[in-house]
Design an enzyme around this catalytic site. Sequence first.
Site, short mmCIF file in Angstrom:
data_model
loop_
_atom_site.label_atom_id
_atom_site.label_comp_id
_atom_site.label_asym_id
_atom_site.label_seq_id
_atom_site.Cartn_x
_atom_site.Cartn_y
_atom_site.Cartn_z
N TRP A 332 0.82 -1.13 -0.05
CA TRP A 332 0.17 -0.14 0.16
C TRP A 332 0.80 1.36 -0.01
O TRP A 332 1.78 1.60 -0.95
CB TRP A 332 -1.06 0.01 1.30
CG TRP A 332 -1.57 -1.23 1.24
CD1 TRP A 332 -2.40 -2.08 0.23
CD2 TRP A 332 -1.97 -2.05 2.56
NE1 TRP A 332 -3.00 -3.37 0.71
CE2 TRP A 332 -2.89 -3.37 2.08
CE3 TRP A 332 -1.51 -2.10 3.74
CZ2 TRP A 332 -3.22 -4.09 2.99
CZ3 TRP A 332 -2.36 -3.09 4.48
CH2 TRP A 332 -2.91 -3.90 4.15
N GLU A 452 0.95 -1.42 21.75
CA GLU A 452 0.79 -2.86 21.94
C GLU A 452 1.25 -3.50 20.60
O GLU A 452 1.76 -3.14 19.67
CB GLU A 452 -0.53 -3.04 22.49
CG GLU A 452 -1.61 -2.33 21.73
CD GLU A 452 -1.92 -2.74 20.45
OE1 GLU A 452 -2.31 -3.79 20.12
OE2 GLU A 452 -1.38 -2.09 19.60
N GLU A 455 0.69 -1.93 17.22
CA GLU A 455 1.66 -1.01 17.07
C GLU A 455 0.67 0.60 16.77
O GLU A 455 1.29 1.31 16.42
CB GLU A 455 2.40 -1.18 16.05
CG GLU A 455 3.31 -2.43 16.17
CD GLU A 455 4.38 -2.46 15.22
OE1 GLU A 455 4.17 -2.46 14.00
OE2 GLU A 455 5.53 -2.48 15.55
#
Length: 721
Positions: A332, A452, A455
């Site tokens: 992407w 976490e 991310e």
Amino acid sequence: MRKLMFGALAGLLVTGLIPATAAAQGEAPGAPGTHPSWLPANKTGFGTAHDRSSNVWFTLQGGQLSEVYYPDLSTPSVRSLNFVVTDGRGFAVTDYSAKAQQVRRTDDDSLTYEQTITDDQHRWRLRKTYVTDPAATTVLVDVDFQSLTGRPYQLYAVADPDLTNDGSDDSAARQGDAVTAQDATNAAALTAKPAFTKTSVGYAGGSDGNTQLTKTFKLNSYDTATKGNVVLTGQTNADGVRDRHVTLALGMGAKAADALKSAQASQRRGVRDITRAYDRGWQQYLRGISKPPSSLKTGAERDLYKASMLTLAASEDKHHPGAFIASPSMPWRFGNNDPEWSPSGTYHLVWPRDLYQIATGLAAGGDTAAANRAVTYMFGTQQQPDGHLPQNSRVDGVPYWTSIQLDETAFPIVLAQQLGRNDLWPGVRKAADFILGYKGPNGQPSPYTQQERWEEQDGWSPSTIASVIAGLVCAADLASHNGAAADAARYLAAADKMKADLPKQTVTTNGPLSKDPYFVRLTKDANANAGTTYNLGNSSVTMDQRAVTDAGFLDLVRLGVYRADDPVIRNSVRVTDSDIAFTTPTGQFWHRYTKDGYGEQADGSPWDYTFPAESRTTFGRLWPLLAGERGEYELALGDPASAARRLRDLGRVSSSAETMPEQVWDENPPSGQTGFPAGTPTTSATPLAWTHAQYVRLAWDVKAGSVLETPKVVRCHFLGC
């Protein structure tokens, strides 16, 4: 003035006002060319020689060769190599645009790939076989070109170098019957055997071979392209009738002369001998590790298992032992070559969390040497002076993103203990002490984490805390083996307190998803009963933290902190199944968390970070590896039949050449539309090493009937032996 004159000349050529043959030799027009970008991330092939002296890797995407990595796995240096077929008069088509494309591994015990491309008008067929030279930095493409009409055609090879991860500053030149490209630090050379009959260099989008041939059916030969997004083109001798075979060599080196020397040396050795040596290297690797376990029932499953082990092994950098990247792709927005993404994104970096997953997969498959190299790299190269490990790093250990993720410091400790690496105690002590002393930007105490495992958020996360608790218990074991009894007691006391605090921090008793207690994805305030809201990111919505769930709490079971039949665990499973699971024709899979937005848009176009919050422009799709995590939980629960089904379903998501994706299409649009069948790979990072590692690990767990990577010291401490 010279560039202006050539630009004008190119315009006349395109409009047909002067014959193409009248083009002058010299500098190509159209500098600096279009903005360079990388190809989509859904790779159907990934290969390299097993030999460490050959530090070049290739990928395949669609019907073409996509990124080539050189001189290391953090540095893509070639964007693509494709072919143009023309009759010289009325048509010219690129091979990668054909609808009929097939790719396969030619040997189940190797990473040799074959692409077969058939023209939409059934005029020609192109078969391309890819290997790298174990003795050189060369990618070889062995080509069989067949006319299906009996008429001769012209076959051109077009290579697009983006040297040193930047395609905007390259130069190119013709060198006899070869073409080369060069930037300040690296170079590429393209040769053919039999030799090219005509060559040219140019700028992408203007004077490159693809553009020239598809517009005029002819190739003007330009000698140089001095700086920009350059492209190399060569006309082969193959016409599909009288001459069908040609071998291309794409050599890499520090200078153009080095790259050309590598390509020429490989051509002299010959593709047949090189392919035999290439295959032999991988066959020897497989003979040195465990055979596929009996949990894999079909030949296709066993082939995928071997492909997974080979893919994991190929993901290790040749010059930095133990540095396994997450994926040889840039999905992407990461593929846009923007400076903010280095410029090609971060998947081809080393993430300690992914490296732990890769290492445990390799260890399960019998490659404990690779797992040991990985943990040595973590503590010897990646670890920072204060004891923590970076969010990610280049293969040389230089950090790239710098957020603190406590699981990425804890998992290396767990791995060190699992491998019995008492020699790593100094690094383990620094890591454990960092975890205990860590505070967030507003003084939040550990096990608060700045990010976490997904991310995108800070807070108190069940999955992160699971790794931290396990890491501290494993650190205590290593401390005991090194005579550090006081440290061991300190780590165990901290682990016990963290487990005691965990329910208040992450288990809600008044949340909207169940009347019974369940784990939330994370809390922002260490109070799981507070209705604190936060925006989920990735164009998603703002929600009450009690209404957002993910399945990360399963690590509490996998790592031996909670029993599988704990009532809160069981209820949390029911909650996640209701909220974020979806059953596809391939199998049941899970989203990362409620209303995840990290994935394609509703029309299938790429994810981007620029879309407004609350717009729900992008949709996070299903992650197959989460089915592997569920299978591990079911084994711990005593349900091997369900775990075996998860293994089967996980194996169904691979490509025809056994590359496994990060995500598959889900219940959101464009899923279900033509070209987007639910349960099949998206254009997310593929192959994702974590997915392959999860497949290998679950295969061995299912065979054993238990979760092999559960640290015994953790399970015994909390649950008894």
